[in-house]
Design a protein around this motif. Structure first.
Motif, PDB file in Angstrom:
ATOM      1  N   SER A 165       0.809  -1.221   0.000  1.00  0.00           N
ATOM      2  CA  SER A 165       0.000   0.000   0.000  1.00  0.00           C
ATOM      3  C   SER A 165       0.844   1.274   0.000  1.00  0.00           C
ATOM      4  CB  SER A 165      -0.956   0.009   1.194  1.00  0.00           C
ATOM      5  OG  SER A 165      -0.238  -0.077   2.414  1.00  0.00           O
ATOM      6  N   ARG A 166       1.907   1.308   0.797  1.00  0.00           N
ATOM      7  CA  ARG A 166       2.736   2.521   0.833  1.00  0.00           C
ATOM      8  C   ARG A 166       3.549   2.678  -0.445  1.00  0.00           C
ATOM      9  NH1 ARG A 166       3.826   5.087   5.443  1.00  0.00           N
ATOM     10  NH2 ARG A 166       4.442   6.698   3.985  1.00  0.00           N
ATOM     11  N   GLU A 167       3.881   1.571  -1.082  1.00  0.00           N
ATOM     12  CA  GLU A 167       4.693   1.625  -2.299  1.00  0.00           C
ATOM     13  C   GLU A 167       3.893   2.143  -3.489  1.00  0.00           C
ATOM     14  OE1 GLU A 167       7.914   1.145  -2.147  1.00  0.00           O
ATOM     15  OE2 GLU A 167       7.658   0.710  -0.007  1.00  0.00           O
ATOM     16  N   TYR A 250       6.640   4.553   8.443  1.00  0.00           N
ATOM     17  CA  TYR A 250       6.262   3.774   7.256  1.00  0.00           C
ATOM     18  C   TYR A 250       5.005   2.951   7.500  1.00  0.00           C
ATOM     19  CZ  TYR A 250       6.710   0.688   3.205  1.00  0.00           C
ATOM     20  OH  TYR A 250       6.483   0.004   2.037  1.00  0.00           O
ATOM     21  N   ASN A 251       4.889   2.381   8.686  1.00  0.00           N
ATOM     22  CA  ASN A 251       3.835   1.413   8.946  1.00  0.00           C
ATOM     23  C   ASN A 251       2.535   2.005   9.480  1.00  0.00           C
ATOM     24  OD1 ASN A 251       4.802  -1.550   8.554  1.00  0.00           O
ATOM     25  ND2 ASN A 251       6.546  -0.470   9.444  1.00  0.00           N
ATOM     26  N   TYR A 252       2.569   3.255   9.906  1.00  0.00           N
ATOM     27  CA  TYR A 252       1.314   3.874  10.357  1.00  0.00           C
ATOM     28  C   TYR A 252       1.032   5.132   9.550  1.00  0.00           C
ATOM     29  CZ  TYR A 252      -2.401   5.743  13.223  1.00  0.00           C
ATOM     30  OH  TYR A 252      -3.603   6.243  13.642  1.00  0.00           O
ATOM     31  N   ASN A 253       1.827   6.178   9.744  1.00  0.00           N
ATOM     32  CA  ASN A 253       1.706   7.380   8.902  1.00  0.00           C
ATOM     33  C   ASN A 253       0.312   7.981   8.933  1.00  0.00           C
ATOM     34  OD1 ASN A 253       2.779   9.296   7.031  1.00  0.00           O
ATOM     35  ND2 ASN A 253       1.666   8.276   5.390  1.00  0.00           N
ATOM     36  N   GLY A 254      -0.370   7.927  10.090  1.00  0.00           N
ATOM     37  CA  GLY A 254      -1.706   8.502  10.196  1.00  0.00           C
ATOM     38  C   GLY A 254      -2.787   7.470   9.944  1.00  0.00           C
ATOM     39  N   PHE A 255      -3.952   7.712  10.524  1.00  0.00           N
ATOM     40  CA  PHE A 255      -5.030   6.726  10.500  1.00  0.00           C
ATOM     41  C   PHE A 255      -5.534   6.441   9.092  1.00  0.00           C
ATOM     42  CE2 PHE A 255      -9.678   5.947  10.602  1.00  0.00           C
ATOM     43  CZ  PHE A 255      -9.663   4.702  11.216  1.00  0.00           C
ATOM     44  N   TYR A 256      -5.750   7.476   8.285  1.00  0.00           N
ATOM     45  CA  TYR A 256      -6.432   7.292   7.002  1.00  0.00           C
ATOM     46  C   TYR A 256      -5.546   6.639   5.938  1.00  0.00           C
ATOM     47  CZ  TYR A 256     -10.217  10.101   8.885  1.00  0.00           C
ATOM     48  OH  TYR A 256     -11.246  10.568   9.660  1.00  0.00           O
ATOM     49  N   HIS A 257      -4.245   6.766   6.054  1.00  0.00           N
ATOM     50  CA  HIS A 257      -3.365   6.241   5.012  1.00  0.00           C
ATOM     51  C   HIS A 257      -2.248   5.410   5.640  1.00  0.00           C
ATOM     52  CE1 HIS A 257      -5.088  10.118   3.432  1.00  0.00           C
ATOM     53  NE2 HIS A 257      -5.604   9.189   2.640  1.00  0.00           N
ATOM     54  N   MET A 258      -2.652   4.478   6.494  1.00  0.00           N
ATOM     55  CA  MET A 258      -1.687   3.666   7.230  1.00  0.00           C
ATOM     56  C   MET A 258      -0.968   2.677   6.323  1.00  0.00           C
ATOM     57  SD  MET A 258      -4.241   1.101   9.353  1.00  0.00           S
ATOM     58  CE  MET A 258      -5.297   2.395   9.981  1.00  0.00           C
ATOM     59  N   GLY A 259       0.171   2.223   6.806  1.00  0.00           N
ATOM     60  CA  GLY A 259       0.946   1.223   6.091  1.00  0.00           C
ATOM     61  C   GLY A 259       0.614  -0.183   6.569  1.00  0.00           C
ATOM     62  N   PRO A 260       1.418  -1.175   6.168  1.00  0.00           N
ATOM     63  CA  PRO A 260       1.098  -2.571   6.470  1.00  0.00           C
ATOM     64  C   PRO A 260       1.031  -2.885   7.964  1.00  0.00           C
ATOM     65  CG  PRO A 260       3.310  -2.354   5.528  1.00  0.00           C
ATOM     66  CD  PRO A 260       2.622  -1.052   5.324  1.00  0.00           C
ATOM     67  N   GLY A 261       1.957  -2.350   8.749  1.00  0.00           N
ATOM     68  CA  GLY A 261       1.935  -2.605  10.183  1.00  0.00           C
ATOM     69  C   GLY A 261       0.672  -2.083  10.839  1.00  0.00           C
ATOM     70  N   GLY A 262       0.220  -0.907  10.399  1.00  0.00           N
ATOM     71  CA  GLY A 262      -1.006  -0.333  10.936  1.00  0.00           C
ATOM     72  C   GLY A 262      -2.220  -1.193  10.641  1.00  0.00           C
ATOM     73  N   VAL A 263      -2.268  -1.737   9.426  1.00  0.00           N
ATOM     74  CA  VAL A 263      -3.384  -2.611   9.048  1.00  0.00           C
ATOM     75  C   VAL A 263      -3.415  -3.850   9.936  1.00  0.00           C
ATOM     76  CG1 VAL A 263      -4.307  -4.106   7.229  1.00  0.00           C
ATOM     77  CG2 VAL A 263      -3.477  -1.810   6.664  1.00  0.00           C
ATOM     78  N   ILE A 264      -2.273  -4.488  10.104  1.00  0.00           N
ATOM     79  CA  ILE A 264      -2.210  -5.708  10.917  1.00  0.00           C
ATOM     80  C   ILE A 264      -2.565  -5.400  12.370  1.00  0.00           C
ATOM     81  CG2 ILE A 264      -0.642  -7.495  11.785  1.00  0.00           C
ATOM     82  CD1 ILE A 264       0.881  -7.203   9.079  1.00  0.00           C
TER      83      ILE A 264
END
Length: 363
Positions: A165-167, A250-264
């Motif tokens: 997602s971040r990429e 990289y993994n969170y970066n805010g609620f609306y546009h989170m990275g993979p770690g945030g999703v998990i």
């Protein structure tokens, strides 16, 4: 009758609660001043509740796997209809008040935008919210349900979407219509702001699909399903927490546009919360409030549109982010009543229309 017996009552209650919750959250975010949102306990708690989007999405994926609308054609059709409904809602939310002269003067100025007014309203018309996410996701997850038959394969697809997602964020080409689709998928901030881009938010829906497939393999044993959710939830939290708290940029970066770690991480807490709600729902008997929540669940999409349109129109009366918490609490009560009133009115019109058709057939 068999299909009905496979429904999970707890999910209907959760979706019903989300209807009432979104009225509360959207009223606060629209009408409360900054101090009321961030410096009062009630305001901070309501803002915290707004982080529960993943609950609704996982429920959506789970029920999608067990719904009667199993065909790929049905999924694509429903996705297209939701996207049309989302554009209609944005028109009624933002453009309709301008046409009839009751939009607040300070609304656009609060964003600090510059440039032609037409471009600013195009931005609002194309703004991407949960309806756009649901519509775009339905265009994809129908293919996953049809062609990915192994539950772990489904989970792998969901995790893969989170991982990349971040990429892929920011991918765009200079063709307006195509770019808007890319906006909804990857969030490149042009020509609109997308709160819930498909990458990574569709991951939550697919995680729900994974548990929906597991539910089928468990022969629709609810207790076993939610026990599996609990164990998976703890595993996801353990895996996601270090990514969010150590490599958060990289993994969170805010609620609306989170990275993979945030999703998990968020998926883990969501699964634990769903298990808890299931255990509570097992001990709750049918009553008027439960019936009310089921009514909300049944009319979730229409009530979502109704409350947003009414709240947006209210900016011309109550102002935009100008009120203290006491006024906002009264507005929350008002908008809950208004949302239910409009939905009940629409239901009565449907009943009258149906009765009229039946009379014509009899005659």
């Amino acid at each position: 009758m068999e299909q009905q017996s496979n429904r999970i009552a707890a999910l209907d209650l959760i979706k019903g609660m989300s209807v009432i919750g979104m009225v509360i959250i959207h009223t606060l975010l629209t009408f409360a001043d900054v101090k009321s949102q961030s410096e009062t306990f009630i305001g901070s708690f309501i803002v915290f509740l707004g982080r529960g989007t993943s609950i609704f999405l996982i429920c959506m994926g789970l029920t999608f796997m067990t719904s009667r609308h199993q065909s790929l054609k049905s999924s694509v059709k429903r996705g297209g209809l939701l996207l049309i409904a989302a554009l209609l809602m944005n028109f009624l939310k933002f453009i309709f008040p301008v046409i009839f002269g009751f939009a607040p003067d300070n609304f656009i100025q609060r964003y600090g935008w510059h440039g032609p007014i037409e471009q600013q309203y195009l931005y609002l018309m194309l703004l991407g919210d949960i309806l756009q996410l649901a519509g775009m996701s339905l265009l994809f997850i129908g293919f996953i349900r049809k062609y990915v038959t192994n539950k772990y394969g489904i989970l792998a697809v969901g995790i893969l979407i989170a991982l990349v997602s971040r990429e892929v964020s920011g991918i765009n080409i200079d063709i307006p219509v195509v770019n808007y689709v890319l906006d909804l998928l990857f969030n490149n901030d042009f020509p609109a702001y997308v709160y819930f881009p498909v990458f990574p938010w569709m991951s939550f829906i697919i995680i729900g699909m994974f548990f929906g497939k597991w539910y089928q393999e468990l022969y629709y044993n609810r207790a076993q399903l939610f026990q599996k959710m609990l164990y998976a939830g703890f595993l996801f939290v353990v895996l996601g927490a270090p990514l969010v708290f150590i490599y958060g940029d990289y993994n969170y970066n805010g609620f609306y546009h989170m990275g993979p770690g945030g999703v998990i991480y968020f998926a883990g807490w969501t699964l634990i919360f769903l298990w808890l709600l299931f255990k509570i729902s097992e001990n709750v008997k049918e009553n008027k409030f439960i019936k009310l929540l089921k009514y909300c669940s049944k009319n979730l999409t229409s009530m979502y549109m109704i409350q947003w349109i009414l709240i947006s129109w209210g900016k011309g009366i109550f102002g935009f982010r100008d009120n203290d918490i006491s006024i906002v609490l009264m507005l929350i009560a008002l908008y809950i009543v208004l949302t239910f009133s409009v939905q009940i009115l629409l239901d009565s019109l449907k009943i009258k229309k149906q009765a009229s058709k039946e009379v014509q057939i009899l005659n």
